[in-house]
Write an enzyme that holds these catalytic residues in place. Sequence first.
Site, PDB file in Angstrom:
ATOM      1  N   LEU A   1      39.606  45.626  29.263  1.00  0.00           N
ATOM      2  CA  LEU A   1      38.816  44.573  29.902  1.00  0.00           C
ATOM      3  C   LEU A   1      38.776  44.760  31.418  1.00  0.00           C
ATOM      4  O   LEU A   1      39.486  45.602  31.973  1.00  0.00           O
ATOM      5  CB  LEU A   1      39.403  43.212  29.533  1.00  0.00           C
ATOM      6  CG  LEU A   1      39.492  42.967  28.011  1.00  0.00           C
ATOM      7  CD1 LEU A   1      40.369  41.766  27.702  1.00  0.00           C
ATOM      8  CD2 LEU A   1      38.100  42.795  27.424  1.00  0.00           C
TER       9      LEU A   1
ATOM     10  N   THR B   1      43.432  47.734  33.395  1.00  0.00           N
ATOM     11  CA  THR B   1      44.224  47.818  34.626  1.00  0.00           C
ATOM     12  C   THR B   1      44.389  46.406  35.161  1.00  0.00           C
ATOM     13  O   THR B   1      43.494  45.867  35.828  1.00  0.00           O
ATOM     14  CB  THR B   1      43.536  48.721  35.661  1.00  0.00           C
ATOM     15  OG1 THR B   1      43.334  50.013  35.096  1.00  0.00           O
ATOM     16  CG2 THR B   1      44.407  48.864  36.913  1.00  0.00           C
TER      17      THR B   1
ATOM     18  N   LYS C   1      50.246  52.629  36.528  1.00  0.00           N
ATOM     19  CA  LYS C   1      48.795  52.770  36.689  1.00  0.00           C
ATOM     20  C   LYS C   1      48.343  52.194  38.026  1.00  0.00           C
ATOM     21  O   LYS C   1      47.486  52.764  38.708  1.00  0.00           O
ATOM     22  CB  LYS C   1      48.074  52.066  35.540  1.00  0.00           C
ATOM     23  CG  LYS C   1      46.551  52.013  35.682  1.00  0.00           C
ATOM     24  CD  LYS C   1      45.936  53.417  35.724  1.00  0.00           C
ATOM     25  CE  LYS C   1      44.434  53.388  36.032  1.00  0.00           C
ATOM     26  NZ  LYS C   1      43.659  52.700  35.004  1.00  0.00           N
TER      27      LYS C   1
ATOM     28  N   LYS D   1      39.535  45.030  42.973  1.00  0.00           N
ATOM     29  CA  LYS D   1      40.475  44.366  42.057  1.00  0.00           C
ATOM     30  C   LYS D   1      41.831  45.069  42.054  1.00  0.00           C
ATOM     31  O   LYS D   1      42.881  44.424  42.189  1.00  0.00           O
ATOM     32  CB  LYS D   1      39.877  44.338  40.655  1.00  0.00           C
ATOM     33  CG  LYS D   1      40.751  43.668  39.601  1.00  0.00           C
ATOM     34  CD  LYS D   1      41.456  44.694  38.713  1.00  0.00           C
ATOM     35  CE  LYS D   1      40.475  45.514  37.936  1.00  0.00           C
ATOM     36  NZ  LYS D   1      41.159  46.510  37.047  1.00  0.00           N
TER      37      LYS D   1
END
Length: 272
Positions: A65, A93, A163, A224
């Site tokens: 998502l 992420t 990540k 983000k």
Amino acid sequence: MEKIAFLGLGRMGEPMARQLRLAGHPLTVWNRTSEKADALVAEGATAAATPADAVREADVVITMLAGPDALREVADAVVPALRPGTHWVEMSTVGPDAVRELASRVPDGVTLVDAPVMGSTDRAAAGRLGVLAGGEAAGVEHVLARFGPVTRTGALGTGAALKLVVNTAVIGGVALAAEAMRLAAALGVDEGTARGALAAGPLGGAVARAFATDVHFGSDLAVKDLTLAAEAAQLPLVGAALAHFETAAADPDVAHEDIARAVTHIRTRRDT
């Protein structure tokens, strides 16, 4: 083979879901924009009307998502519909805090794994992503291997954390490469010569990514990810890179385009 529900068919999700279908897994898919499921349905997948419908009979649930808010919204629908014995693999992420929040909501008998991926759309289509798997991943490692090599990172949340570290380094490197090219222009250095010299040095990977044309990672997603990183630690350089990508993402013609478009913004914008 395991029945798999795949939720989120964006630029990364669709080719990843296709890898599972090609491997022969019974596949149910859901996406907020339902038309994005059409190609996979034509190839044999089943479309679900809601996230809850997608996961009711699934052995493995995979979410890919846009970010933490999208994950929370989908979790509201999914959590009540999960069966004991299900593995939920969160591959977005979203950072480790969102994974821990999700873990607090998962019912007893459901195993949560965080397994974000390294690589862009080209590697997703080829099944050559790098998978960073945190938590009790043994039960789904053979499924994750359909996407590419799996690296076990440790406890739940460590995949999401690593990540974020990797993405921050890559995005920050791209911003630095763009600034270096801006400096070259200011000093009158030939563009091709400057780019070649940078590509041959320690920033070579960042330079290649800054000028890539066959991959996609939007400036809005860069914002983000860098925001998540800046919230986790004091990172002045990340703050500067974030400002660059926020400026680029404010342009509606650039926000959802690959970060290579943001490089042009950084190189050519006028100081105010």
